[in-house]
Design an enzyme around this catalytic site. Structure first.
Site, PDB file in Angstrom:
ATOM      1  N   ASP A 113       0.852  -1.190   0.000  1.00 13.61           N
ATOM      2  CA  ASP A 113       0.000   0.000   0.000  1.00 13.61           C
ATOM      3  C   ASP A 113       0.886   1.237   0.000  1.00 13.61           C
ATOM      4  O   ASP A 113       1.594   1.500   0.972  1.00 13.61           O
ATOM      5  CB  ASP A 113      -0.923   0.002   1.224  1.00 13.61           C
ATOM      6  CG  ASP A 113      -1.731   1.283   1.328  1.00 13.61           C
ATOM      7  OD1 ASP A 113      -2.321   1.690   0.307  1.00 13.61           O
ATOM      8  OD2 ASP A 113      -1.765   1.883   2.416  1.00 13.61           O
ATOM      9  N   ASN A 134       1.164   8.677   0.619  1.00 18.08           N
ATOM     10  CA  ASN A 134       1.987   9.853   0.364  1.00 18.08           C
ATOM     11  C   ASN A 134       3.194   9.940   1.301  1.00 18.08           C
ATOM     12  O   ASN A 134       4.229  10.488   0.934  1.00 18.08           O
ATOM     13  CB  ASN A 134       1.142  11.120   0.507  1.00 18.08           C
ATOM     14  CG  ASN A 134       0.164  11.279  -0.638  1.00 18.08           C
ATOM     15  OD1 ASN A 134       0.559  11.519  -1.760  1.00 18.08           O
ATOM     16  ND2 ASN A 134      -1.120  11.121  -0.344  1.00 18.08           N
ATOM     17  N   ILE A 177       5.063   3.698   2.733  1.00 17.19           N
ATOM     18  CA  ILE A 177       4.674   2.488   2.012  1.00 17.19           C
ATOM     19  C   ILE A 177       4.549   1.375   3.047  1.00 17.19           C
ATOM     20  O   ILE A 177       5.488   1.108   3.790  1.00 17.19           O
ATOM     21  CB  ILE A 177       5.722   2.094   0.955  1.00 17.19           C
ATOM     22  CG1 ILE A 177       5.902   3.214  -0.067  1.00 17.19           C
ATOM     23  CG2 ILE A 177       5.319   0.793   0.256  1.00 17.19           C
ATOM     24  CD1 ILE A 177       7.053   2.967  -1.034  1.00 17.19           C
ATOM     25  N   GLY A 183      -9.718   7.223  -4.814  1.00 15.46           N
ATOM     26  CA  GLY A 183      -8.379   6.737  -4.521  1.00 15.46           C
ATOM     27  C   GLY A 183      -8.360   5.242  -4.268  1.00 15.46           C
ATOM     28  O   GLY A 183      -9.286   4.680  -3.667  1.00 15.46           O
ATOM     29  N   ASP A 206      -6.674   3.594  -2.195  1.00 12.33           N
ATOM     30  CA  ASP A 206      -6.689   3.271  -0.768  1.00 12.33           C
ATOM     31  C   ASP A 206      -8.111   3.229  -0.223  1.00 12.33           C
ATOM     32  O   ASP A 206      -8.449   2.384   0.614  1.00 12.33           O
ATOM     33  CB  ASP A 206      -5.852   4.280   0.018  1.00 12.33           C
ATOM     34  CG  ASP A 206      -6.250   5.733  -0.242  1.00 12.33           C
ATOM     35  OD1 ASP A 206      -6.873   6.023  -1.282  1.00 12.33           O
ATOM     36  OD2 ASP A 206      -5.920   6.592   0.597  1.00 12.33           O
ATOM     37  N   ARG A 207      -8.983   4.121  -0.711  1.00 11.59           N
ATOM     38  CA  ARG A 207     -10.371   4.145  -0.243  1.00 11.59           C
ATOM     39  C   ARG A 207     -11.137   2.903  -0.711  1.00 11.59           C
ATOM     40  O   ARG A 207     -11.942   2.335   0.034  1.00 11.59           O
ATOM     41  CB  ARG A 207     -11.055   5.426  -0.727  1.00 11.59           C
ATOM     42  CG  ARG A 207     -10.370   6.692  -0.224  1.00 11.59           C
ATOM     43  CD  ARG A 207     -10.925   7.948  -0.853  1.00 11.59           C
ATOM     44  NE  ARG A 207     -12.201   8.337  -0.236  1.00 11.59           N
ATOM     45  CZ  ARG A 207     -12.918   9.381  -0.628  1.00 11.59           C
ATOM     46  NH1 ARG A 207     -12.509  10.127  -1.646  1.00 11.59           N
ATOM     47  NH2 ARG A 207     -14.055   9.669  -0.012  1.00 11.59           N
TER      48      ARG A 207
END
Length: 259
Positions: free
Chosen positions: A6, A9, A12, A107, A109-110
């Site tokens: 993952d 910003n 990681i 995104g 991640d969402r």
């Protein structure tokens, strides 16, 4: 074994799964200037330190909100593991119905968080991810991703105060015992943390009302991300902190797409 990655910003986050069980996890700094070779050295060191054999990795999945780092990471994966990674994005099966005006804008991640939350909890949900930005996502029991909102993360808020106010110092994000403070550092901590808690409570309560006005049950609220525990212990609007949510979502998406 599968490796899940993952890319945020700031950090990681990597995890290794064997038979659907997490057996290792690491967090490294996101740096778009690093080459694929530099990332390869770092990841191989992490495997070695955890006494894991990289040759046993049979699949890799990556989600990223940092496009300019992907070339280096994909090359690292191909060089180090000899595998073409699965990249979370359009065309990848998730089982989530995205109701955004433009689903491609959501995104990765969402989406990953929504996949894991739906699989683990199977309820009407609000998902909060405390990362560089804080995201609030609305998800129904029927796997409809309704949308949400995005705010500056608590660390961005803290850094902005230091950068823009000449006499204010950089501070640690700790919860002071009182909101009426007697020195500059605790005054800043109180303003940032308690102010952020107020923001979280207002957004959650307003999202709950909108969801329930449209026919859902009262949503269950899940928090994840690096600062989730700091905020959750000071408010009762968060029902559960689930620090493994994103990595679990990546594992689930990989399983849905591995054929």
């Amino acid at each position: 074994m599968i490796l899940v990655v993952d890319v945020g910003n700031t950090n990681i986050v990597l995890g290794v799964y064997k038979d659907s069980r997490n057996i290792a996890g690491w967090r490294i700094s996101t740096d778009a200037k690093k080459t694929s070779d530099e990332y390869s050295i770092k990841v191989m060191q992490l495997f070695l330190q955890s006494d894991l054999n990289p040759k046993e990795v049979k699949g890799i999945i990556i989600s990223s909100v940092v496009p300019n780092i992907m070339h280096s990471l994909e090359n690292m994966v191909k060089k180090s593991f000899g595998i073409n990674p699965l990249i979370v994005g359009p065309g990848v099966k998730t089982g989530i119905n995205i109701k955004y005006d433009n689903p491609k804008e959501v995104g990765a991640d969402r989406i990953v968080n929504a996949v894991a939350a739906h699989d683990k909890y199977n309820k009407d949900l609000i998902i909060i991810d405390f990362g560089t930005a804080t995201t609030f996502c609305s998800l129904t029991k029927d796997a409809n991703y309704l949308g949400g909102c995005i705010t500056p993360g608590i660390k961005i808020s803290s850094d902005a105060l230091f950068d823009r106010a000449a006499k204010l110092p950089r501070i640690e994000l700790e919860t002071p015992k009182s909101i009426i403070c007697k020195n500059t550092v605790t005054s800043m901590q109180a303003g940032i943390i308690y102010g952020y808690i107020g923001q979280v409570e207002y957004i959650v309560n307003k999202m709950k009302k909108e969801m329930m006005d449209h026919g859902t049950e009262e949503p269950f609220v899940i928090a994840t991300g690096g600062l989730a525990k700091l905020i959750a212990k000071e408010t009762d609007v968060i029902d559960k902190v689930d620090s493994s949510l994103t990595l679990e979502g990546l594992r689930i998406i990989y399983e849905k797409n591995k054929e």
